[in-house]
Write a protein that holds these residues in place. Sequence first.
Motif, PDB file in Angstrom:
ATOM      1  N   SER A 167      49.497  25.407  33.473  1.00  0.00           N
ATOM      2  CA  SER A 167      49.831  25.323  34.896  1.00  0.00           C
ATOM      3  C   SER A 167      48.727  24.643  35.699  1.00  0.00           C
ATOM      4  O   SER A 167      48.892  24.393  36.879  1.00  0.00           O
ATOM      5  CB  SER A 167      50.107  26.717  35.467  1.00  0.00           C
ATOM      6  N   LYS A 168      47.609  24.336  35.047  1.00  0.00           N
ATOM      7  CA  LYS A 168      46.488  23.657  35.685  1.00  0.00           C
ATOM      8  C   LYS A 168      45.961  24.432  36.890  1.00  0.00           C
ATOM      9  O   LYS A 168      45.484  23.846  37.861  1.00  0.00           O
ATOM     10  CB  LYS A 168      46.858  22.230  36.072  1.00  0.00           C
ATOM     11  N   SER A 169      46.064  25.751  36.834  1.00  0.00           N
ATOM     12  CA  SER A 169      45.507  26.563  37.902  1.00  0.00           C
ATOM     13  C   SER A 169      43.995  26.615  37.753  1.00  0.00           C
ATOM     14  O   SER A 169      43.444  26.268  36.711  1.00  0.00           O
ATOM     15  CB  SER A 169      46.107  27.972  37.884  1.00  0.00           C
ATOM     16  N   ARG A 170      43.326  27.028  38.769  1.00  0.00           N
ATOM     17  CA  ARG A 170      41.859  27.096  38.789  1.00  0.00           C
ATOM     18  C   ARG A 170      41.368  28.025  37.699  1.00  0.00           C
ATOM     19  O   ARG A 170      41.884  29.117  37.525  1.00  0.00           O
ATOM     20  CB  ARG A 170      41.410  27.602  40.169  1.00  0.00           C
ATOM     21  N   THR A 171      40.382  27.596  36.942  1.00  0.00           N
ATOM     22  CA  THR A 171      39.748  28.458  35.948  1.00  0.00           C
ATOM     23  C   THR A 171      38.326  28.755  36.405  1.00  0.00           C
ATOM     24  O   THR A 171      37.728  27.996  37.177  1.00  0.00           O
ATOM     25  CB  THR A 171      39.712  27.799  34.556  1.00  0.00           C
ATOM     26  N   TYR A 172      37.795  29.871  35.944  1.00  0.00           N
ATOM     27  CA  TYR A 172      36.483  30.331  36.361  1.00  0.00           C
ATOM     28  C   TYR A 172      35.602  30.576  35.147  1.00  0.00           C
ATOM     29  O   TYR A 172      36.080  31.036  34.114  1.00  0.00           O
ATOM     30  CB  TYR A 172      36.600  31.642  37.155  1.00  0.00           C
ATOM     31  N   THR A 173      34.316  30.306  35.306  1.00  0.00           N
ATOM     32  CA  THR A 173      33.373  30.682  34.260  1.00  0.00           C
ATOM     33  C   THR A 173      33.160  32.188  34.350  1.00  0.00           C
ATOM     34  O   THR A 173      33.499  32.820  35.366  1.00  0.00           O
ATOM     35  CB  THR A 173      32.014  29.975  34.451  1.00  0.00           C
ATOM     36  N   SER A 174      32.596  32.783  33.313  1.00  0.00           N
ATOM     37  CA  SER A 174      32.350  34.228  33.361  1.00  0.00           C
ATOM     38  C   SER A 174      31.375  34.567  34.493  1.00  0.00           C
ATOM     39  O   SER A 174      31.500  35.599  35.142  1.00  0.00           O
ATOM     40  CB  SER A 174      31.835  34.741  32.020  1.00  0.00           C
ATOM     41  N   GLU A 175      30.415  33.680  34.747  1.00  0.00           N
ATOM     42  CA  GLU A 175      29.464  33.918  35.840  1.00  0.00           C
ATOM     43  C   GLU A 175      30.183  33.913  37.190  1.00  0.00           C
ATOM     44  O   GLU A 175      29.922  34.754  38.054  1.00  0.00           O
ATOM     45  CB  GLU A 175      28.348  32.856  35.831  1.00  0.00           C
TER      46      GLU A 175
ATOM     47  N   ARG B  30      32.474  36.924  41.761  1.00  0.00           N
ATOM     48  CA  ARG B  30      33.632  37.250  42.609  1.00  0.00           C
ATOM     49  C   ARG B  30      33.971  38.738  42.542  1.00  0.00           C
ATOM     50  O   ARG B  30      34.288  39.353  43.565  1.00  0.00           O
ATOM     51  CB  ARG B  30      34.845  36.410  42.184  1.00  0.00           C
ATOM     52  N   LEU B  31      33.881  39.342  41.357  1.00  0.00           N
ATOM     53  CA  LEU B  31      34.133  40.774  41.236  1.00  0.00           C
ATOM     54  C   LEU B  31      33.122  41.586  42.039  1.00  0.00           C
ATOM     55  O   LEU B  31      33.475  42.564  42.700  1.00  0.00           O
ATOM     56  CB  LEU B  31      34.094  41.210  39.768  1.00  0.00           C
ATOM     57  N   LYS B  32      31.857  41.183  41.996  1.00  0.00           N
ATOM     58  CA  LYS B  32      30.826  41.872  42.784  1.00  0.00           C
ATOM     59  C   LYS B  32      31.130  41.773  44.266  1.00  0.00           C
ATOM     60  O   LYS B  32      30.989  42.742  45.014  1.00  0.00           O
ATOM     61  CB  LYS B  32      29.447  41.294  42.472  1.00  0.00           C
ATOM     62  N   GLU B  33      31.565  40.584  44.710  1.00  0.00           N
ATOM     63  CA  GLU B  33      31.926  40.405  46.120  1.00  0.00           C
ATOM     64  C   GLU B  33      33.083  41.320  46.503  1.00  0.00           C
ATOM     65  O   GLU B  33      33.052  41.975  47.550  1.00  0.00           O
ATOM     66  CB  GLU B  33      32.310  38.948  46.379  1.00  0.00           C
ATOM     67  N   LEU B  34      34.106  41.375  45.660  1.00  0.00           N
ATOM     68  CA  LEU B  34      35.266  42.215  45.952  1.00  0.00           C
ATOM     69  C   LEU B  34      34.893  43.700  45.970  1.00  0.00           C
ATOM     70  O   LEU B  34      35.352  44.456  46.826  1.00  0.00           O
ATOM     71  CB  LEU B  34      36.382  41.959  44.936  1.00  0.00           C
ATOM     72  N   ARG B  35      34.055  44.108  45.005  1.00  0.00           N
ATOM     73  CA  ARG B  35      33.621  45.509  44.972  1.00  0.00           C
ATOM     74  C   ARG B  35      32.835  45.866  46.220  1.00  0.00           C
ATOM     75  O   ARG B  35      32.985  46.946  46.768  1.00  0.00           O
ATOM     76  CB  ARG B  35      32.793  45.771  43.719  1.00  0.00           C
ATOM     77  N   THR B  36      31.980  44.962  46.665  1.00  0.00           N
ATOM     78  CA  THR B  36      31.194  45.198  47.874  1.00  0.00           C
ATOM     79  C   THR B  36      32.113  45.338  49.082  1.00  0.00           C
ATOM     80  O   THR B  36      31.949  46.242  49.900  1.00  0.00           O
ATOM     81  CB  THR B  36      30.187  44.048  48.098  1.00  0.00           C
ATOM     82  N   MET B  37      33.107  44.457  49.175  1.00  0.00           N
ATOM     83  CA  MET B  37      34.059  44.516  50.285  1.00  0.00           C
ATOM     84  C   MET B  37      34.825  45.836  50.283  1.00  0.00           C
ATOM     85  O   MET B  37      35.116  46.400  51.334  1.00  0.00           O
ATOM     86  CB  MET B  37      35.048  43.352  50.217  1.00  0.00           C
ATOM     87  N   LYS B  38      35.142  46.352  49.097  1.00  0.00           N
ATOM     88  CA  LYS B  38      35.926  47.589  48.979  1.00  0.00           C
ATOM     89  C   LYS B  38      35.040  48.829  48.952  1.00  0.00           C
ATOM     90  O   LYS B  38      35.532  49.943  48.892  1.00  0.00           O
ATOM     91  CB  LYS B  38      36.779  47.562  47.709  1.00  0.00           C
ATOM     92  N   GLY B  39      33.724  48.650  48.931  1.00  0.00           N
ATOM     93  CA  GLY B  39      32.813  49.787  48.892  1.00  0.00           C
ATOM     94  C   GLY B  39      32.761  50.461  47.536  1.00  0.00           C
ATOM     95  O   GLY B  39      32.477  51.658  47.438  1.00  0.00           O
ATOM     96  N   ILE B  40      33.032  49.713  46.487  1.00  0.00           N
ATOM     97  CA  ILE B  40      33.027  50.273  45.132  1.00  0.00           C
ATOM     98  C   ILE B  40      31.664  50.010  44.509  1.00  0.00           C
ATOM     99  O   ILE B  40      31.181  48.880  44.485  1.00  0.00           O
ATOM    100  CB  ILE B  40      34.129  49.635  44.262  1.00  0.00           C
ATOM    101  N   THR B  41      31.047  51.079  44.010  1.00  0.00           N
ATOM    102  CA  THR B  41      29.760  50.953  43.333  1.00  0.00           C
ATOM    103  C   THR B  41      29.882  51.547  41.943  1.00  0.00           C
ATOM    104  O   THR B  41      30.874  52.201  41.615  1.00  0.00           O
ATOM    105  CB  THR B  41      28.657  51.698  44.097  1.00  0.00           C
ATOM    106  N   LYS B  42      28.829  51.361  41.125  1.00  0.00           N
ATOM    107  CA  LYS B  42      28.841  51.939  39.786  1.00  0.00           C
ATOM    108  C   LYS B  42      28.954  53.450  39.848  1.00  0.00           C
ATOM    109  O   LYS B  42      29.588  54.074  39.001  1.00  0.00           O
ATOM    110  CB  LYS B  42      27.593  51.528  39.013  1.00  0.00           C
TER     111      LYS B  42
END
Length: 104
Positions: free
Chosen positions: A73-81, A86-98
């Motif tokens: 589908s030629k959608s955007r792909t992401y490196t693991s980094e 992006r996951l860290k950003e989303l967790r911060t926005m949602k207030g999710i910590t370890k």
Amino acid sequence: MNNKNITQKEHNSRRELKKEISLTVKLPKEWVEHLFFLEETTKKTKDYYVREALYRYLEDLEDLEIGLERLKSKSRTYTSEEADKRLKELRTMKGITKSTFKNV
């Protein structure tokens, strides 16, 4: 309709399926010996191991098909980094910590 374009749920709705069916397969002697060994040492049945292996295989196959479709589908792909960032950003926005997961 092309069979590759239907979901498992749609496929199953076209057929009346029993909750369980019996299936006979021929396995190499070494596999059967291994199944007997596992059954004796773990107290789980040979059926358990065969079902578990088949289930995992089918799940992996389905994941592979989804991945291949996404690549096509030629959608955007992401490196693991990039994905980690992006996951860290989303967790911060949602207030999710370890520590959120420590008591789970």
